[in-house]
Design a protein around this motif. Structure first.
Motif, PDB file in Angstrom:
ATOM      1  N   GLY A  92      78.053 -62.558 -29.586  1.00  0.00           N
ATOM      2  CA  GLY A  92      77.276 -62.391 -30.797  1.00  0.00           C
ATOM      3  C   GLY A  92      76.256 -63.476 -31.042  1.00  0.00           C
ATOM      4  O   GLY A  92      75.511 -63.426 -32.030  1.00  0.00           O
ATOM      5  N   LYS A  93      76.175 -64.464 -30.162  1.00  0.00           N
ATOM      6  CA  LYS A  93      75.229 -65.569 -30.325  1.00  0.00           C
ATOM      7  C   LYS A  93      73.931 -65.275 -29.581  1.00  0.00           C
ATOM      8  O   LYS A  93      73.927 -64.723 -28.470  1.00  0.00           O
ATOM      9  CB  LYS A  93      75.815 -66.869 -29.776  1.00  0.00           C
ATOM     10  N   ILE A  94      72.835 -65.676 -30.188  1.00  0.00           N
ATOM     11  CA  ILE A  94      71.518 -65.625 -29.549  1.00  0.00           C
ATOM     12  C   ILE A  94      71.159 -67.044 -29.139  1.00  0.00           C
ATOM     13  O   ILE A  94      71.062 -67.936 -29.983  1.00  0.00           O
ATOM     14  CB  ILE A  94      70.442 -65.065 -30.510  1.00  0.00           C
ATOM     15  N   ALA A  95      70.974 -67.252 -27.843  1.00  0.00           N
ATOM     16  CA  ALA A  95      70.712 -68.593 -27.322  1.00  0.00           C
ATOM     17  C   ALA A  95      69.347 -68.661 -26.662  1.00  0.00           C
ATOM     18  O   ALA A  95      68.992 -67.785 -25.862  1.00  0.00           O
ATOM     19  CB  ALA A  95      71.792 -68.982 -26.313  1.00  0.00           C
TER      20      ALA A  95
ATOM     21  N   THR B  86      62.319 -73.532 -34.448  1.00  0.00           N
ATOM     22  CA  THR B  86      63.601 -72.832 -34.586  1.00  0.00           C
ATOM     23  C   THR B  86      64.404 -73.259 -35.803  1.00  0.00           C
ATOM     24  O   THR B  86      65.232 -72.489 -36.302  1.00  0.00           O
ATOM     25  CB  THR B  86      64.495 -73.033 -33.343  1.00  0.00           C
ATOM     26  N   VAL B  87      64.168 -74.455 -36.305  1.00  0.00           N
ATOM     27  CA  VAL B  87      65.053 -74.978 -37.344  1.00  0.00           C
ATOM     28  C   VAL B  87      64.952 -74.176 -38.639  1.00  0.00           C
ATOM     29  O   VAL B  87      65.957 -73.996 -39.353  1.00  0.00           O
ATOM     30  CB  VAL B  87      64.782 -76.481 -37.580  1.00  0.00           C
ATOM     31  N   SER B  88      63.775 -73.649 -38.973  1.00  0.00           N
ATOM     32  CA  SER B  88      63.654 -72.877 -40.212  1.00  0.00           C
ATOM     33  C   SER B  88      64.471 -71.591 -40.144  1.00  0.00           C
ATOM     34  O   SER B  88      65.097 -71.188 -41.138  1.00  0.00           O
ATOM     35  CB  SER B  88      62.186 -72.561 -40.510  1.00  0.00           C
ATOM     36  N   GLN B  89      64.498 -70.952 -38.972  1.00  0.00           N
ATOM     37  CA  GLN B  89      65.308 -69.759 -38.801  1.00  0.00           C
ATOM     38  C   GLN B  89      66.798 -70.098 -38.907  1.00  0.00           C
ATOM     39  O   GLN B  89      67.572 -69.358 -39.526  1.00  0.00           O
ATOM     40  CB  GLN B  89      65.016 -69.096 -37.455  1.00  0.00           C
TER      41      GLN B  89
ATOM     42  N   GLY C 214      68.046 -62.971 -34.979  1.00  0.00           N
ATOM     43  CA  GLY C 214      68.508 -64.307 -35.306  1.00  0.00           C
ATOM     44  C   GLY C 214      68.344 -65.247 -34.138  1.00  0.00           C
ATOM     45  O   GLY C 214      67.818 -64.875 -33.086  1.00  0.00           O
ATOM     46  N   LEU C 215      68.810 -66.475 -34.324  1.00  0.00           N
ATOM     47  CA  LEU C 215      68.731 -67.488 -33.277  1.00  0.00           C
ATOM     48  C   LEU C 215      69.793 -68.536 -33.606  1.00  0.00           C
ATOM     49  O   LEU C 215      69.674 -69.238 -34.598  1.00  0.00           O
ATOM     50  CB  LEU C 215      67.335 -68.103 -33.236  1.00  0.00           C
ATOM     51  N   HIS C 216      70.808 -68.616 -32.792  1.00  0.00           N
ATOM     52  CA  HIS C 216      71.947 -69.455 -33.114  1.00  0.00           C
ATOM     53  C   HIS C 216      72.012 -70.760 -32.316  1.00  0.00           C
ATOM     54  O   HIS C 216      72.590 -71.739 -32.788  1.00  0.00           O
ATOM     55  CB  HIS C 216      73.250 -68.675 -32.880  1.00  0.00           C
ATOM     56  N   ILE C 217      71.470 -70.752 -31.109  1.00  0.00           N
ATOM     57  CA  ILE C 217      71.588 -71.905 -30.213  1.00  0.00           C
ATOM     58  C   ILE C 217      70.245 -72.174 -29.548  1.00  0.00           C
ATOM     59  O   ILE C 217      69.580 -71.255 -29.070  1.00  0.00           O
ATOM     60  CB  ILE C 217      72.642 -71.651 -29.120  1.00  0.00           C
ATOM     61  N   LEU C 218      69.854 -73.438 -29.514  1.00  0.00           N
ATOM     62  CA  LEU C 218      68.682 -73.875 -28.747  1.00  0.00           C
ATOM     63  C   LEU C 218      69.111 -74.986 -27.808  1.00  0.00           C
ATOM     64  O   LEU C 218      69.699 -75.982 -28.248  1.00  0.00           O
ATOM     65  CB  LEU C 218      67.585 -74.396 -29.686  1.00  0.00           C
ATOM     66  N   VAL C 219      68.842 -74.803 -26.517  1.00  0.00           N
ATOM     67  CA  VAL C 219      69.105 -75.850 -25.532  1.00  0.00           C
ATOM     68  C   VAL C 219      67.783 -76.230 -24.880  1.00  0.00           C
ATOM     69  O   VAL C 219      67.159 -75.418 -24.191  1.00  0.00           O
ATOM     70  CB  VAL C 219      70.120 -75.407 -24.461  1.00  0.00           C
ATOM     71  N   ASN C 220      67.353 -77.464 -25.094  1.00  0.00           N
ATOM     72  CA  ASN C 220      66.077 -77.949 -24.564  1.00  0.00           C
ATOM     73  C   ASN C 220      66.293 -78.602 -23.203  1.00  0.00           C
ATOM     74  O   ASN C 220      66.624 -79.790 -23.109  1.00  0.00           O
ATOM     75  CB  ASN C 220      65.453 -78.948 -25.535  1.00  0.00           C
TER      76      ASN C 220
END
Length: 260
Positions: free
Chosen positions: A8-11, A127-130, A85-91
């Motif tokens: 269920g996560k969007i990464a 991404t942080v605002s979302q 949505g957007l749950h995870i960001l990996v830079n």
């Protein structure tokens, strides 16, 4: 127990076409996330996506230069519209430079800054605002042992990874009340195509010798595997790591503490 699942996560994973980013994208997809790969080399990103879908995972690839904020914003907006949505960001997107202060040109410094520092900033900024709207999220940045110790001939690279570390701490502090966790990892040498290319370019005919030499700079006696880094990333982005924010985790074969 079914730990570290991302169902269920969007990464979003930047630099997902090779190396650590590719390993992270595959790992997260295998754990149930829908993975969006942001990659300058779209063909490389597609190869990663093909591996993901062949294994039964789900994802998308987006060709984008992370140093261009408007382009990144457009991609993030598209991802939210596609996935809701957007749950995870990996830079993971990053580039290297070999050289000390005197051999680092202004152009070298700008090139490293634009990708490693500005690129990381752009992806967090867009991404942080979302994440705030949806009640939280997780950001994980890839720093380096060069954020914490002096590495010979890595002036510009060390500058950029030091910035990644301190940006991580700042974001973690500022968004505590928004339920946004932000951490970073600091790998030592990881055996990626970049390493093989660097050795082939700079030490033709001595590839095996130099690979062995570079491997032994880690006290553990070898380079990390991208998958080993990906598993650490998975934990830090999972719900099981919900109490962890504002931290930097070395994955370095003992380099920082034992290399004396």
């Amino acid at each position: 127990m079914n730990l570290f699942r991302l169902d269920g996560k969007i990464a979003v994973v930047t630099g997902g076409g090779s190396g650590i980013g590719q390993a992270v994208a595959k790992c997260f997809a295998g754990q149930g996330a829908v993975v969006h790969i942001l990659e300058l080399n779209e063909a490389a990103g597609q190869e990663t996506l093909d591996s993901i879908t062949a294994a039964g995972g789900e994802g998308f690839v987006h060709g984008v230069n992370v140093s261009e904020q408007q382009a990144v914003q457009a991609v993030i907006d598209k991802i939210v519209s596609i996935s809701g949505g957007l749950h995870i960001l990996v830079n993971c997107a990053g580039i290297a430079h070999v050289g000390k202060l005197e051999s680092t040109t202004e152009q070298d410094l700008d090139r490293i800054y634009n990708v490693n520092v500005k690129g990381t900033y752009n992806c967090m900024f867009t991404t942080v605002s979302q994440m705030k709207k949806q009640g939280g999220g997780v950001i994980l940045n890839v720093a380096s042992i060069a954020s914490s110790v002096g590495i010979p001939d890595r002036f510009a690279y060390s500058m950029s990874k030091g910035a990644v570390l301190t940006m991580t701490l700042s974001v973690a502090k500022d968004y505590l009340a928004d339920n946004i966790r932000c951490n970073c990892i600091s790998p030592a040498r990881v055996h990626t195509p970049f390493v093989d290319g660097f050795i082939a370019k700079n030490y033709p005919g001595r590839e095996a010798e130099m690979f062995e030499k570079l491997s032994k700079t880690q006290p553990i006696g070898r380079m990390a595997k991208p998958d080993e880094v990906a598993w650490q990333c998975l934990y830090l982005c999972s719900d099981e790591a919900g109490f962890i924010t504002g931290s930097d985790y070395a994955i370095d074969g003992g380099f920082i503490r034992l290399n004396n």
